[in-house]
Design an enzyme around this catalytic site. Sequence first.
Site, PDB file in Angstrom:
ATOM      1  N   SER A 242       0.795  -1.225   0.000  1.00  0.00           N
ATOM      2  CA  SER A 242       0.000   0.000   0.000  1.00  0.00           C
ATOM      3  C   SER A 242       0.829   1.278   0.000  1.00  0.00           C
ATOM      4  O   SER A 242       0.336   2.337  -0.362  1.00  0.00           O
ATOM      5  CB  SER A 242      -0.957   0.003   1.191  1.00  0.00           C
ATOM      6  OG  SER A 242      -0.244  -0.150   2.392  1.00  0.00           O
TER       7      SER A 242
ATOM      8  N   HIS B 171      -5.343  -3.700  -2.673  1.00  0.00           N
ATOM      9  CA  HIS B 171      -4.920  -2.814  -3.766  1.00  0.00           C
ATOM     10  C   HIS B 171      -4.717  -3.550  -5.087  1.00  0.00           C
ATOM     11  O   HIS B 171      -4.148  -2.977  -6.022  1.00  0.00           O
ATOM     12  CB  HIS B 171      -3.637  -2.074  -3.364  1.00  0.00           C
ATOM     13  CG  HIS B 171      -3.814  -1.271  -2.119  1.00  0.00           C
ATOM     14  ND1 HIS B 171      -4.420  -0.036  -2.113  1.00  0.00           N
ATOM     15  CD2 HIS B 171      -3.515  -1.550  -0.826  1.00  0.00           C
ATOM     16  CE1 HIS B 171      -4.463   0.423  -0.877  1.00  0.00           C
ATOM     17  NE2 HIS B 171      -3.938  -0.482  -0.074  1.00  0.00           N
TER      18      HIS B 171
ATOM     19  N   LYS C 229     -12.160   0.268  -1.800  1.00  0.00           N
ATOM     20  CA  LYS C 229     -11.179   0.899  -2.686  1.00  0.00           C
ATOM     21  C   LYS C 229     -11.683   0.831  -4.131  1.00  0.00           C
ATOM     22  O   LYS C 229     -12.488   1.669  -4.531  1.00  0.00           O
ATOM     23  CB  LYS C 229      -9.811   0.258  -2.457  1.00  0.00           C
ATOM     24  CG  LYS C 229      -9.328   0.508  -1.012  1.00  0.00           C
ATOM     25  CD  LYS C 229      -8.024  -0.088  -0.703  1.00  0.00           C
ATOM     26  CE  LYS C 229      -7.426   0.300   0.628  1.00  0.00           C
ATOM     27  NZ  LYS C 229      -8.262   0.629   1.750  1.00  0.00           N
TER      28      LYS C 229
HETATM   29  C1  LIG Z   1      -3.500  -3.572   2.390  1.00  0.00           C
HETATM   30  C2  LIG Z   1      -4.688  -3.125   3.167  1.00  0.00           C
HETATM   31  N1  LIG Z   1      -5.395  -4.033   3.866  1.00  0.00           N
HETATM   32  C3  LIG Z   1      -6.470  -3.694   4.585  1.00  0.00           C
HETATM   33  C4  LIG Z   1      -6.907  -2.386   4.647  1.00  0.00           C
HETATM   34  C5  LIG Z   1      -8.091  -2.034   5.478  1.00  0.00           C
HETATM   35  O1  LIG Z   1      -9.198  -1.902   4.676  1.00  0.00           O
HETATM   36  P1  LIG Z   1     -10.459  -0.978   5.071  1.00  0.00           P
HETATM   37  O2  LIG Z   1     -10.056   0.428   4.767  1.00  0.00           O
HETATM   38  O3  LIG Z   1     -11.542  -1.494   4.207  1.00  0.00           O
HETATM   39  O4  LIG Z   1     -10.715  -1.168   6.508  1.00  0.00           O
HETATM   40  C6  LIG Z   1      -6.219  -1.407   3.923  1.00  0.00           C
HETATM   41  C7  LIG Z   1      -6.692  -0.005   3.984  1.00  0.00           C
HETATM   42  O5  LIG Z   1      -6.090   0.960   3.801  1.00  0.00           O
HETATM   43  C8  LIG Z   1      -5.081  -1.781   3.171  1.00  0.00           C
HETATM   44  O6  LIG Z   1      -4.379  -0.873   2.494  1.00  0.00           O
END
Ligand SMILES: Cc1ncc(COP(=O)(O)O)c(C=O)c1O
Length: 402
Positions: free
Chosen positions: A191, A219, A250
């Site tokens: 991310s 992502h 996302k």
């Molecule tokens: C790699 C990753 N996993 C999980 C999440 C968490 O997801 P959510 O925003 O739907 O809680 C994010 C959020 O930024 C993320 O980038």
Amino acid sequence: MDLKKTDDAVMRRVKAINDRVNMLKENDLYFYNQPVTELRGGARVLVDGREMGMYASYGYLGLLGHPRIGAAAKAAIDKYGTGTHGVRMLAGTLNVHNELEETIAGFKHAEAAITYSSGYATNLTVVSTLMGRGDFVLSDKLNHASIVDGCLMSGAEFRRFRHNDMADLEKRLEQVPPDRSTMVIADAVFSMDGDIIDLPAMVKLCQKYGAWLMIDEAHSLGVLGKTGRGIEEHFGLGDVIDIKMGTLSKTIPSVGGYVAAKKEIITYLRHASRAYIFSAALPPAQAAAANEAFKVILDEPWHIDRLNQNTKQFINGLKDMGFDTMLTETAIVPVLCGSDERAFALTREAQHRDVFVLPVVSPAVPDGLARLRATITAAHESDEIAYAMEVIGEAGKKIGII
Ligand SMILES: Cc1ncc(COP(=O)(O)O)c(C=O)c1O
């Protein structure tokens, strides 16, 4: 406030953050929680009354505001209202929840799926429900905080391997006593860096050492693979991931998280994971929006082609100007700045010229590796991307980054 609470460990932590926030505000370098008053078509936003190009969106396919998705959400509100009756196994399961889970399972070529109220809650609850004391979890050094928190909460032995380093992963797999259950966990696309995990090598190692494999597709869903199905499609590997996790916040313009897996695993999670049993179901409008978004991705493949073209234009253009975009191959494009101050300065210069980018600084990334974490979407036009690059380039020269 009594004497003890004015200078104890809690107060010192609170004060440290408040001092930093105040310093940044005084220097016009505070970009946290900037209120966006309007989202205009995915690629533009209204901030403080000014329209800006949006380069900080996770909506990679530009589906926010898609008419079919909006209509599905409205129809769900008309039919069910705005909330549920609470947790799923009491009175909270609606048809839209079951339909969404069937759609996700079909999209991911999995036997079944389960949804939760956020991606964060999904990682926390799924890792800690599957793994426990005496087990081992091996996690990439750059994995998302929600995975790390899930690993810590599980009580399993928690080991990190060097980022995307399969030799280091193998070393750590060798160290696990053979009678212990092991799970290897990684983001598909990282991310903060935009690079892709070496899934083929990871699958081979998991097979060799009998380890479970969990991949977070926050992502990569809609981004990787010819039809946007994610990292398995990207590498042409078929059904090789045991626990396919993703978010609905996302590329999918809704909110929530999911896991797709074999039926038995999903049945277990439905009966044992605490975020499912003790937390409310997704609002019906969000479940219906997410359900429709998966269908739109399959019906309208041109969004993925467009995203790929835009990503190439943006990464190549920045590299040609001399920026270090690290190892990204995806829509997350880090623009390395070095110090936190340089990342803040580049952000300020870009925003002053209506390019909405945001900095990522320590402790989210290591000291000295502060960056803009720019993102590109299918909704951007080529001339808009060219303008954003011109602005970032001129600012980069002024600040001394390139
Ligand atoms: C790699 C990753 N996993 C999980 C999440 C968490 O997801 P959510 O925003 O739907 O809680 C994010 C959020 O930024 C993320 O980038």
